[in-house]
Design a protein around this motif. Sequence first.
Motif, PDB file in Angstrom:
ATOM      1  N   GLU A   1      -0.619   1.872  13.092  1.00 30.67           N
ATOM      2  CA  GLU A   1      -0.219   2.837  12.123  1.00 30.67           C
ATOM      3  C   GLU A   1       1.026   2.148  11.652  1.00 30.67           C
ATOM      4  N   SER A   2       1.877   1.433  12.471  1.00 31.30           N
ATOM      5  CA  SER A   2       3.302   0.920  12.002  1.00 31.30           C
ATOM      6  C   SER A   2       2.848  -0.231  11.004  1.00 31.30           C
ATOM      7  N   LEU A   3       1.766  -1.003  11.433  1.00 26.69           N
ATOM      8  CA  LEU A   3       1.160  -2.163  10.189  1.00 26.69           C
ATOM      9  C   LEU A   3       0.826  -1.216   8.977  1.00 26.69           C
ATOM     10  N   GLN A   4       0.077  -0.321   8.980  1.00 27.29           N
ATOM     11  CA  GLN A   4      -0.355   0.334   7.875  1.00 27.29           C
ATOM     12  C   GLN A   4       0.965   0.939   7.043  1.00 27.29           C
ATOM     13  N   THR A   5       1.794   1.504   7.735  1.00 23.39           N
ATOM     14  CA  THR A   5       3.047   1.936   7.037  1.00 23.39           C
ATOM     15  C   THR A   5       3.765   0.546   6.461  1.00 23.39           C
ATOM     16  N   ALA A   6       4.136  -0.336   7.135  1.00 22.41           N
ATOM     17  CA  ALA A   6       4.430  -1.470   6.424  1.00 22.41           C
ATOM     18  C   ALA A   6       3.821  -1.924   5.160  1.00 22.41           C
TER      19      ALA A   6
ATOM     20  N   ILE B   1       8.961  -8.803   3.859  1.00 19.76           N
ATOM     21  CA  ILE B   1       9.075  -9.117   5.357  1.00 19.76           C
ATOM     22  C   ILE B   1       8.861  -8.210   6.357  1.00 19.76           C
ATOM     23  N   GLN B   2       9.142  -7.008   6.276  1.00 22.59           N
ATOM     24  CA  GLN B   2       8.692  -6.094   7.283  1.00 22.59           C
ATOM     25  C   GLN B   2       6.989  -6.067   7.421  1.00 22.59           C
ATOM     26  N   PHE B   3       6.381  -6.137   6.519  1.00 23.67           N
ATOM     27  CA  PHE B   3       4.790  -6.271   6.501  1.00 23.67           C
ATOM     28  C   PHE B   3       4.498  -7.458   7.409  1.00 23.67           C
ATOM     29  N   GLN B   4       5.244  -8.558   7.005  1.00 25.39           N
ATOM     30  CA  GLN B   4       4.888  -9.942   7.787  1.00 25.39           C
ATOM     31  C   GLN B   4       5.100  -9.689   9.091  1.00 25.39           C
ATOM     32  N   ARG B   5       6.296  -9.000   9.266  1.00 26.85           N
ATOM     33  CA  ARG B   5       6.733  -8.815  10.873  1.00 26.85           C
ATOM     34  C   ARG B   5       5.726  -7.983  11.539  1.00 26.85           C
ATOM     35  N   GLN B   6       5.371  -6.805  10.968  1.00 27.04           N
ATOM     36  CA  GLN B   6       4.191  -5.907  11.590  1.00 27.04           C
ATOM     37  C   GLN B   6       3.023  -6.701  11.852  1.00 27.04           C
TER      38      GLN B   6
ATOM     39  N   ASN C   1       2.451  -9.856  12.499  1.00 24.61           N
ATOM     40  CA  ASN C   1       2.819 -10.772  13.572  1.00 24.61           C
ATOM     41  C   ASN C   1       2.682 -10.186  14.794  1.00 24.61           C
ATOM     42  N   LEU C   2       3.343  -8.890  14.856  1.00 24.98           N
ATOM     43  CA  LEU C   2       3.495  -8.103  16.186  1.00 24.98           C
ATOM     44  C   LEU C   2       2.070  -7.534  16.615  1.00 24.98           C
ATOM     45  N   TYR C   3       1.414  -6.988  15.509  1.00 19.16           N
ATOM     46  CA  TYR C   3      -0.069  -6.699  15.540  1.00 19.16           C
ATOM     47  C   TYR C   3      -0.988  -7.619  16.152  1.00 19.16           C
ATOM     48  N   ARG C   4      -0.727  -8.897  15.789  1.00 14.01           N
ATOM     49  CA  ARG C   4      -1.376  -9.896  16.304  1.00 14.01           C
ATOM     50  C   ARG C   4      -1.469 -10.274  17.815  1.00 14.01           C
ATOM     51  N   GLU C   5      -0.054 -10.038  18.342  1.00 14.02           N
ATOM     52  CA  GLU C   5       0.251 -10.155  19.530  1.00 14.02           C
ATOM     53  C   GLU C   5       0.324  -8.863  20.303  1.00 14.02           C
TER      54      GLU C   5
END
Length: 381
Positions: free
Chosen positions: A148-153, A131-136, A138-142
């Motif tokens: 870095e947060s996406l890679q951490t997830a 779920i966290q990776f999916q959220r990251q 979506n947020l990264y696309r926007e």
Amino acid sequence: MASGSPKRGVKWFAVLLVVAAAGFAAWWFTGDARKAPEPLNTVEVTRGDIQLLVSATGVLEPSNYVDVGAQVSGQLETIHVRVGQNVKEGDLLAEIDPTVYTAKVDATRAQLKNQQAQIADRKAQLRLAEIQFQRQQNLYREEATTRESLQTAEATLASAKAQLAMLEAQIEQTSSTLRAEEANLGYARIYAPMDGTVVSIEARQGQTLNASQTAPVLMRIANLATMRVRAQVSEADIGKLEPGMRVYFTTLGDPDSRLYGELDYIEPTPEVTNNVVLYNALFEAENPQGKLLPNMTAQVFFIQKEALNVLRVPASAVQGNTVQVLDAAGNPQAQTVTTGISNRVQTEILSGLEEGQEVVLVSRDPRSGAGGNPSFRGMLR
């Protein structure tokens, strides 16, 4: 003087007469010409069976048996059978103290339950990481989060998957260990592997068994419904045998009963005892009444040839191809015959004689010369 001479003459004549009578009597009773012939030894021609046999001594053994052993170590707690008892496949034979194996099973089951509880937690953490990776993403696309947060997830998700896979492998290993421990616990109860009779028990209750290297033998179960006879045949006779030939044997306890079978095979490797070469010839015999027991001694007879319901005479009555038969006056007459098989005791007569005829037995007394009944030769002279 003159009157006395005739009297002396009469006396001398009487003396001579007595001497002559005595001499004649001696000649009559002792002379070979007047000797009474000895009676002939005769026997009737009969009908029956003749067998040419190869004899051997054998021993009885079960045709099929199993040595029942222990697969786990421990104290032999209980033996449920006795020697001579008939058992069925699956019957409980003995029990080894199961305390140690029960404890191992309980410990492994508890470990497995703990790992199964952990795997539920790992699955929940994996779901959260997804779920966290999916959220990251979506947020990264926007452009609402950093790379870095996406890679951490993403790393957290991969770690959760790896931890779940590792725990699943541990559960498989623990499950395998549990199956082994349960099997060892089951081996503490020893069951009959076949139908049969308990012919021996090697262990005793209370004995400690060590199965770490070899399986200790507890008892032997044998199928006594069919026995195997292991006959030892001399090298001089082994060439007369071939698989499939009929054979019978008797036992010391019942020498009048014949039990029949067929020769199965001959072991090619001999046994040498005191420079005597013996080969093992084996065959099976049915034992429906259970009278045949292991290690009984058997007197074995292999039937090399046989003639059934034939005319036969004693072998000593046959000289070459002739026998001496009695005529109507009781005198021996030479008769040519055709013979079949002979076993040194009796000889088969194919032609030349009839059942019930009297034949003369020939004596083998060495005093009679080359052979023949002395009285018979006296009558021929």
